[in-house]
Design a protein around this motif. Sequence first.
Motif, PDB file in Angstrom:
ATOM      1  N   LYS A 151       8.134   6.727   6.189  1.00  0.00           N
ATOM      2  CA  LYS A 151       7.413   5.474   6.309  1.00  0.00           C
ATOM      3  C   LYS A 151       8.259   4.433   7.052  1.00  0.00           C
ATOM      4  O   LYS A 151       9.493   4.410   6.931  1.00  0.00           O
ATOM      5  CB  LYS A 151       7.056   4.937   4.920  1.00  0.00           C
ATOM      6  CG  LYS A 151       6.184   5.867   4.086  1.00  0.00           C
ATOM      7  CD  LYS A 151       4.741   5.838   4.535  1.00  0.00           C
ATOM      8  CE  LYS A 151       3.844   6.608   3.576  1.00  0.00           C
ATOM      9  NZ  LYS A 151       2.412   6.409   3.850  1.00  0.00           N
ATOM     10  N   LEU A 152       7.564   3.560   7.793  1.00  0.00           N
ATOM     11  CA  LEU A 152       8.203   2.492   8.554  1.00  0.00           C
ATOM     12  C   LEU A 152       7.836   1.125   7.963  1.00  0.00           C
ATOM     13  O   LEU A 152       6.941   1.024   7.125  1.00  0.00           O
ATOM     14  CB  LEU A 152       7.759   2.537  10.014  1.00  0.00           C
ATOM     15  CG  LEU A 152       7.979   3.833  10.780  1.00  0.00           C
ATOM     16  CD1 LEU A 152       7.410   3.704  12.193  1.00  0.00           C
ATOM     17  CD2 LEU A 152       9.461   4.185  10.838  1.00  0.00           C
ATOM     18  N   TYR A 153       8.536   0.087   8.455  1.00  0.00           N
ATOM     19  CA  TYR A 153       8.227  -1.300   8.071  1.00  0.00           C
ATOM     20  C   TYR A 153       8.202  -1.466   6.554  1.00  0.00           C
ATOM     21  O   TYR A 153       7.316  -2.120   5.997  1.00  0.00           O
ATOM     22  CB  TYR A 153       6.899  -1.752   8.680  1.00  0.00           C
ATOM     23  CG  TYR A 153       6.820  -1.597  10.177  1.00  0.00           C
ATOM     24  CD1 TYR A 153       7.881  -2.008  10.993  1.00  0.00           C
ATOM     25  CD2 TYR A 153       5.702  -1.037  10.785  1.00  0.00           C
ATOM     26  CE1 TYR A 153       7.827  -1.858  12.368  1.00  0.00           C
ATOM     27  CE2 TYR A 153       5.630  -0.892  12.159  1.00  0.00           C
ATOM     28  CZ  TYR A 153       6.707  -1.312  12.956  1.00  0.00           C
ATOM     29  OH  TYR A 153       6.635  -1.166  14.318  1.00  0.00           O
ATOM     30  N   ALA A 154       9.188  -0.893   5.897  1.00  0.00           N
ATOM     31  CA  ALA A 154       9.221  -0.865   4.433  1.00  0.00           C
ATOM     32  C   ALA A 154       9.852  -2.145   3.888  1.00  0.00           C
ATOM     33  O   ALA A 154      10.947  -2.129   3.306  1.00  0.00           O
ATOM     34  CB  ALA A 154       9.969   0.372   3.945  1.00  0.00           C
ATOM     35  N   THR A 155       9.145  -3.249   4.070  1.00  0.00           N
ATOM     36  CA  THR A 155       9.655  -4.549   3.640  1.00  0.00           C
ATOM     37  C   THR A 155       9.904  -4.560   2.139  1.00  0.00           C
ATOM     38  O   THR A 155       9.035  -4.206   1.350  1.00  0.00           O
ATOM     39  CB  THR A 155       8.645  -5.653   3.999  1.00  0.00           C
ATOM     40  OG1 THR A 155       8.418  -5.624   5.404  1.00  0.00           O
ATOM     41  CG2 THR A 155       9.160  -7.015   3.599  1.00  0.00           C
TER      42      THR A 155
END
Length: 413
Positions: free
Chosen positions: A171-175
């Motif tokens: 997963k990306l953009y895992a703020t």
Amino acid sequence: MTLQASPVAPAENTPTASRVYPAARVITSDDDAISVARHLASRFAVDAARRDRERTLPFEELDACSQAGLWAITVPRTYGGAQVSYATVGQVFAILAAADPSIAQIQQNHNSAVFWLWKTGSEQQRAHFLGAILRGARFGNANVDAEPQQNPGPRMSITPDGDGYRLSGRKLYATGALFADYVSTIGQDDRGRRIVAIVPAEHPGMTIVDDWESFGQKTTASGTVTFDDVWVPSLNVLPIYRSYDEWPQNAITQISHVGIDAGIARAAVDATIAFIRQRTSNPIAPPTGPIHSDPYVIFQLGELKTRLHAAEAMMERAGREIDLCLADPQPDSVANASIAVAEAKALTTEIAIEASNKLFELAGTRSTHPSFNLDRHWRNARVHTLHDPVRWKYAAIGDFYLNGVRPPSGGQT
């Protein structure tokens, strides 16, 4: 502030986060939440420019939020929380974002997790996880699939395995994941429905990489999370498709983004005024006269303030529409809440970009010196407002009022 000691207690035979918060204050009302947010924001603003310049991640600041109870403001009253109005949620995010929008954004996905638990969790799940949140636990996200997809919806499968579920994916953009006690990750069940797995921090098979690179929102640590044959018990999986089908989930998610943009705009306008006033006190006035007397500067600052206040009023209205929908969740009330939030998001997006750009035009060349780091306001506005493009908002708003078309429940309006 008075702190109430209460350690996070794990449920029996359930993997839980390794980090605990031995003392967390429980916020009791809307006014209390706003007061706490203002107190914390005054602290966070002091070093915000330095954190941005050096990309210093806000671990201490987030711990302060947890200790102060700010991440538990939407926990329902029946589970010990304040269950504040969503108008207050927007205001709290705006207050924090005016000080440091990265800190505000880190909490955004956490609030979605609270709502998922409240509306789709079993009694055991609510008691366990909402109780942990009241005691200071934080949720981060790992929702955006790294691999390209041909069809809407999550690609990762969360499949039954014994007394729990198993998942693998990237997963990306895992703020917020790097700072979290629990990482929520969206996948699909065997019927293609949206579900979420809650994975405790430092759980075997989960790897969090701080590889976030952007010229704005630099300290959100929105990096990459990999799940390698991760197993979680059934307690840690929620049927969140119900939240999108039956409740105003999109509006709940996006009111936080509205607050963040409003806060960035507020910070940019305040920085412009402060810089002009500082120049006015300089004994060496520019040859054209004091900048604060320039009628065009005065006019444009008046415009900015008016548009900011209009956007903030729309944010307040959107929060109230969410409250009305939660009191009577019907297709029409869900649509009204979604459209109200879309309207507010369009206005806060525009004023955040305009105010952070006008800062330099009105404050002058000196304001571009790196020592002031005022460009962070524009960088933050430009990056954060890329969430859910405004062109989608205006199209959905127009279709709703002209043709009576409700926004899709599962998409982002």
